[in-house]
Design a protein around this motif. Structure first.
Motif, PDB file in Angstrom:
ATOM      1  N   LEU A 186     -31.645  13.794  25.583  1.00  0.00           N
ATOM      2  CA  LEU A 186     -32.237  13.129  24.427  1.00  0.00           C
ATOM      3  C   LEU A 186     -33.626  13.688  24.113  1.00  0.00           C
ATOM      4  O   LEU A 186     -33.955  13.934  22.945  1.00  0.00           O
ATOM      5  N   HIS A 187     -34.431  13.904  25.134  1.00  0.00           N
ATOM      6  CA  HIS A 187     -35.760  14.491  24.932  1.00  0.00           C
ATOM      7  C   HIS A 187     -35.642  15.902  24.371  1.00  0.00           C
ATOM      8  O   HIS A 187     -36.339  16.269  23.424  1.00  0.00           O
ATOM      9  N   GLU A 223     -36.673   4.255  39.826  1.00  0.00           N
ATOM     10  CA  GLU A 223     -36.393   4.813  38.509  1.00  0.00           C
ATOM     11  C   GLU A 223     -36.462   6.326  38.515  1.00  0.00           C
ATOM     12  O   GLU A 223     -35.992   6.968  37.600  1.00  0.00           O
ATOM     13  N   THR A 224     -37.064   6.925  39.530  1.00  0.00           N
ATOM     14  CA  THR A 224     -37.206   8.375  39.562  1.00  0.00           C
ATOM     15  C   THR A 224     -36.229   9.014  40.523  1.00  0.00           C
ATOM     16  O   THR A 224     -35.827  10.148  40.342  1.00  0.00           O
ATOM     17  N   ARG A 225     -35.856   8.345  41.556  1.00  0.00           N
ATOM     18  CA  ARG A 225     -34.921   8.894  42.539  1.00  0.00           C
ATOM     19  C   ARG A 225     -34.076   7.827  43.129  1.00  0.00           C
ATOM     20  O   ARG A 225     -34.339   6.751  43.312  1.00  0.00           O
ATOM     21  N   TYR A 237     -30.821  10.026  34.100  1.00  0.00           N
ATOM     22  CA  TYR A 237     -31.746  11.165  34.090  1.00  0.00           C
ATOM     23  C   TYR A 237     -31.228  12.281  33.169  1.00  0.00           C
ATOM     24  O   TYR A 237     -31.968  12.818  32.347  1.00  0.00           O
ATOM     25  N   VAL A 238     -29.959  12.606  33.300  1.00  0.00           N
ATOM     26  CA  VAL A 238     -29.362  13.671  32.483  1.00  0.00           C
ATOM     27  C   VAL A 238     -29.349  13.266  31.004  1.00  0.00           C
ATOM     28  O   VAL A 238     -29.672  14.077  30.125  1.00  0.00           O
TER      29      VAL A 238
END
Length: 63
Positions: free
Chosen positions: A43-44, A61-63, A37-38
């Motif tokens: 990157l974004h 994938e989200t948590r 996530y980080v």
């Protein structure tokens, strides 16, 4: 179908790992998911990763 993931060994200092563990716990994520996530956020933010197509993510994938 889940996205394919590539395993990558990571050397990380104990201090950084402990901080990531606390942050992951706060966000109800695994340390691995928190690191990804980080990295994705950085990157974004720096224009290094194109935004993904509008595709719902699986819960893991989200948590």
């Amino acid at each position: 179908m889940p996205a394919e993931k590539k395993a990558y060994p990571l050397r990380i200092s104990p201090v950084v790992l402990e901080a990531m563990q606390r942050w992951a716990d706060d966000e109800l994520r695994s340390v691995n998911a928190q690191i990804e996530y980080v990295l994705r956020s950085a990157l974004h933010a720096n224009g290094r990763l194109k935004p993904a197509k509008a595709k719902p993510l699986a819960d893991d994938e989200t948590r």
